[in-house]
Design a protein around this motif. Structure first.
Motif, PDB file in Angstrom:
ATOM      1  N   ILE A 165       0.857  -1.286  -0.017  1.00 23.76           N
ATOM      2  CA  ILE A 165       0.057   0.042  -0.117  1.00 23.76           C
ATOM      3  C   ILE A 165       0.856   1.464  -0.011  1.00 23.76           C
ATOM      4  CG2 ILE A 165      -1.626   1.408   1.469  1.00 23.76           C
ATOM      5  CD1 ILE A 165      -2.864  -1.420   2.268  1.00 23.76           C
ATOM      6  N   ARG A 166       2.046   1.183   0.712  1.00 23.04           N
ATOM      7  CA  ARG A 166       2.725   2.461   0.888  1.00 23.04           C
ATOM      8  C   ARG A 166       3.354   2.701  -0.388  1.00 23.04           C
ATOM      9  NH1 ARG A 166       3.013   0.943   6.729  1.00 23.04           N
ATOM     10  NH2 ARG A 166       4.521  -0.500   6.105  1.00 23.04           N
ATOM     11  N   GLU A 167       4.123   1.582  -0.939  1.00 21.56           N
ATOM     12  CA  GLU A 167       5.079   1.465  -2.055  1.00 21.56           C
ATOM     13  C   GLU A 167       4.291   2.018  -3.100  1.00 21.56           C
ATOM     14  OE1 GLU A 167       6.737  -1.917  -4.603  1.00 21.56           O
ATOM     15  OE2 GLU A 167       8.061  -1.673  -3.111  1.00 21.56           O
ATOM     16  N   ASN A 168       2.935   1.851  -3.365  1.00 20.63           N
ATOM     17  CA  ASN A 168       2.234   2.203  -4.526  1.00 20.63           C
ATOM     18  C   ASN A 168       1.301   3.518  -4.126  1.00 20.63           C
ATOM     19  OD1 ASN A 168       2.568  -0.390  -6.664  1.00 20.63           O
ATOM     20  ND2 ASN A 168       2.319  -1.260  -4.790  1.00 20.63           N
ATOM     21  N   GLU A 169       1.633   3.856  -3.153  1.00 25.65           N
ATOM     22  CA  GLU A 169       0.722   5.092  -2.568  1.00 25.65           C
ATOM     23  C   GLU A 169      -0.643   5.064  -2.804  1.00 25.65           C
ATOM     24  OE1 GLU A 169       2.747   8.072  -4.893  1.00 25.65           O
ATOM     25  OE2 GLU A 169       4.382   8.364  -3.571  1.00 25.65           O
ATOM     26  N   LEU A 170      -1.164   3.850  -2.432  1.00 25.98           N
ATOM     27  CA  LEU A 170      -2.815   3.684  -2.552  1.00 25.98           C
ATOM     28  C   LEU A 170      -3.553   4.400  -1.461  1.00 25.98           C
ATOM     29  CD1 LEU A 170      -2.365  -0.280  -3.165  1.00 25.98           C
ATOM     30  CD2 LEU A 170      -2.292   1.653  -4.871  1.00 25.98           C
ATOM     31  N   GLU A 171      -4.758   4.766  -1.962  1.00 25.91           N
ATOM     32  CA  GLU A 171      -5.526   5.387  -1.014  1.00 25.91           C
ATOM     33  C   GLU A 171      -7.334   4.650  -1.187  1.00 25.91           C
ATOM     34  OE1 GLU A 171      -5.613   9.409  -1.982  1.00 25.91           O
ATOM     35  OE2 GLU A 171      -3.751   9.827  -1.045  1.00 25.91           O
ATOM     36  N   ALA A 172      -7.694   4.664  -0.045  1.00 26.83           N
ATOM     37  CA  ALA A 172      -9.180   3.986   0.024  1.00 26.83           C
ATOM     38  C   ALA A 172      -9.911   4.931   0.856  1.00 26.83           C
ATOM     39  CB  ALA A 172      -8.968   2.523   0.257  1.00 26.83           C
ATOM     40  N   ASP A 173     -11.441   4.555   0.718  1.00 32.40           N
ATOM     41  CA  ASP A 173     -12.395   4.895   1.594  1.00 32.40           C
ATOM     42  C   ASP A 173     -13.105   4.166   2.462  1.00 32.40           C
ATOM     43  OD1 ASP A 173     -12.393   7.745   0.253  1.00 32.40           O
ATOM     44  OD2 ASP A 173     -13.656   6.852  -1.390  1.00 32.40           O
ATOM     45  N   ILE A 174     -12.855   2.782   2.189  1.00 30.82           N
ATOM     46  CA  ILE A 174     -13.355   1.916   2.946  1.00 30.82           C
ATOM     47  C   ILE A 174     -12.304   0.498   2.682  1.00 30.82           C
ATOM     48  CG2 ILE A 174     -14.940   0.990   1.195  1.00 30.82           C
ATOM     49  CD1 ILE A 174     -16.656   0.246   3.151  1.00 30.82           C
ATOM     50  N   ILE A 175     -12.335  -0.241   3.787  1.00 34.80           N
ATOM     51  CA  ILE A 175     -11.392  -1.346   3.810  1.00 34.80           C
ATOM     52  C   ILE A 175     -12.043  -2.682   3.828  1.00 34.80           C
ATOM     53  CG2 ILE A 175      -9.373  -2.539   4.652  1.00 34.80           C
ATOM     54  CD1 ILE A 175      -8.327   0.302   5.350  1.00 34.80           C
ATOM     55  N   TYR A 176     -11.801  -3.621   3.501  1.00 37.31           N
ATOM     56  CA  TYR A 176     -12.319  -4.901   3.643  1.00 37.31           C
ATOM     57  C   TYR A 176     -11.079  -6.022   3.784  1.00 37.31           C
ATOM     58  CZ  TYR A 176     -16.784  -3.243   2.212  1.00 37.31           C
ATOM     59  OH  TYR A 176     -18.081  -2.882   1.815  1.00 37.31           O
ATOM     60  N   ALA A 177     -10.817  -6.840   4.761  1.00 36.84           N
ATOM     61  CA  ALA A 177      -9.804  -7.409   5.046  1.00 36.84           C
ATOM     62  C   ALA A 177      -9.814  -8.961   5.802  1.00 36.84           C
ATOM     63  CB  ALA A 177      -8.729  -6.651   5.783  1.00 36.84           C
ATOM     64  N   CYS A 178      -8.971  -9.833   5.219  1.00 38.09           N
ATOM     65  CA  CYS A 178      -9.117 -11.191   5.795  1.00 38.09           C
ATOM     66  C   CYS A 178      -7.587 -11.691   5.867  1.00 38.09           C
ATOM     67  CB  CYS A 178      -9.903 -11.988   5.202  1.00 38.09           C
ATOM     68  SG  CYS A 178      -9.988 -13.694   5.799  1.00 38.09           S
ATOM     69  N   GLY A 179      -7.275 -12.027   7.166  1.00 36.57           N
ATOM     70  CA  GLY A 179      -5.817 -12.589   7.001  1.00 36.57           C
ATOM     71  C   GLY A 179      -5.622 -12.939   8.503  1.00 36.57           C
ATOM     72  N   PRO A 180      -4.315 -13.154   8.814  1.00 37.64           N
ATOM     73  CA  PRO A 180      -3.656 -13.510  10.297  1.00 37.64           C
ATOM     74  C   PRO A 180      -3.809 -12.428  11.052  1.00 37.64           C
ATOM     75  CG  PRO A 180      -1.915 -13.313   8.568  1.00 37.64           C
ATOM     76  CD  PRO A 180      -2.949 -13.255   7.768  1.00 37.64           C
ATOM     77  N   MET A 181      -3.863 -12.819  12.386  1.00 38.24           N
ATOM     78  CA  MET A 181      -4.003 -11.385  13.175  1.00 38.24           C
ATOM     79  C   MET A 181      -2.967 -10.462  13.173  1.00 38.24           C
ATOM     80  SD  MET A 181      -6.282 -10.788  15.287  1.00 38.24           S
ATOM     81  CE  MET A 181      -7.026 -12.300  15.746  1.00 38.24           C
ATOM     82  N   PRO A 182      -1.661 -10.736  12.885  1.00 38.68           N
ATOM     83  CA  PRO A 182      -0.628  -9.658  12.971  1.00 38.68           C
ATOM     84  C   PRO A 182      -1.173  -8.584  11.555  1.00 38.68           C
ATOM     85  CG  PRO A 182       0.496 -11.516  13.529  1.00 38.68           C
ATOM     86  CD  PRO A 182      -0.905 -12.027  12.884  1.00 38.68           C
ATOM     87  N   MET A 183      -1.639  -9.212  10.658  1.00 36.38           N
ATOM     88  CA  MET A 183      -1.858  -8.363   9.604  1.00 36.38           C
ATOM     89  C   MET A 183      -3.171  -7.321   9.704  1.00 36.38           C
ATOM     90  SD  MET A 183      -3.372  -9.305   5.772  1.00 36.38           S
ATOM     91  CE  MET A 183      -5.121  -9.001   6.271  1.00 36.38           C
TER      92      MET A 183
END
Length: 260
Positions: free
Chosen positions: A177-195
């Motif tokens: 996300i940081r490398e590609n300078e991405l931006e969003a208004d809403i996030i959906y995520a699934c994965g391990p707890m640290p992530m």
């Protein structure tokens, strides 16, 4: 409504990467399943009474089938037994279980769809169904075995992170996300707890609405045993303490609703 166990037929099985398998099963669950839900899958080993909760990767309403992409967790694991099945075999399942992602909230908004590890598969059906302004898919893998990569590319703008840097950004999904300078208004995520902790912190810092799907070992899968609870801000009406049952109240939660 209480779900019933059914004997489903296995339509196909495919090995996607080392330890990662994909199955299509014909099941009544396809009639009502939504992205973010899971199936309780049972082995035929009578010494293993409890089901394995496996996320739904794709839904094919026309064929009445769902796809499950899962990881074999050991030679003696129930998932190892699943990997030995082939087309025409029967498998006991119950579902769909839990709640799904609230896709309607993405309407007209720039969206991050984030998956990591075995939390990658459930993001695929979400990417296929969600209606939003821009569909930015950010997925993280250990190495070059980027399973489901082509399917993701067909359903949004794909960004990949790998721990060893063999594909895409070296590091994790937040690095991508940081490398590609991405931006969003809403996030959906699934994965391990640290992530998920990192995603939640990122969303809080920027004031972004964020929905997370929690991975957890489950026993009953229906909310009765309280074996998969997480801490919550509000008191649960079932247990009268500040807990949420991941299998019943989740697995998808608003990130500010739970403590992880």
């Amino acid at each position: 409504m209480l779900k019933e166990k059914e004997k489903a037929v296995l339509l196909s099985q495919e090995k996607l990467a080392e330890g990662i398998f994909s199955i299509w099963i014909k099941t009544k669950a396809a009639e009502e399943a939504v992205p973010g839900q899971f199936m309780s899958v049972y082995t035929e080993d009578r010494s293993r009474l409890l089901p394995r909760p496996l996320s739904i990767c794709e839904i094919d309403g026309r064929r009445g089938a769902v796809r499950i992409v899962y990881r074999v967790t050991g030679e003696n694991a129930g998932t190892k037994q699943f990997s030995l099945l082939g087309a025409g075999d029967f498998i006991s399942v119950m579902g769909p279980m839990g709640n799904g992602f609230p896709m309607e909230k993405a309407k007209g908004r720039k969206t991050f769809l984030i998956g990591g590890g075995i939390g990658v598969p459930p993001i695929l059906e979400l990417a296929k169904q969600i209606d939003c302004e821009s569909r930015q898919i950010i997925v993280g893998y250990r190495d070059k075995h980027t399973f489901l990569r082509e399917s993701f590319s067909e359903n949004g703008k794909l960004y990949i992170a790998t721990e060893d840097g063999s594909v895409g950004t070296r590091g994790n999904v937040m690095d991508a996300i940081r490398e590609n300078e991405l931006e969003a208004d809403i996030i959906y995520a699934c994965g391990p707890m640290p992530m998920l902790r990192a995603v939640k912190a990122y969303a809080k810092e920027r004031g972004i609405e964020c929905w997370i799907s929690l991975e957890e070992r489950m026993a009953c899968g229906i909310g009765a045993c309280l074996g998969c609870v997480c801490k919550s801000k509000e008191t649960d009406s079932h247990s009268n303490v500040k807990n949420k049952r991941i299998c019943k109240d989740g697995p998808v939660f608003l990130s500010t609703e739970v403590e992880i």
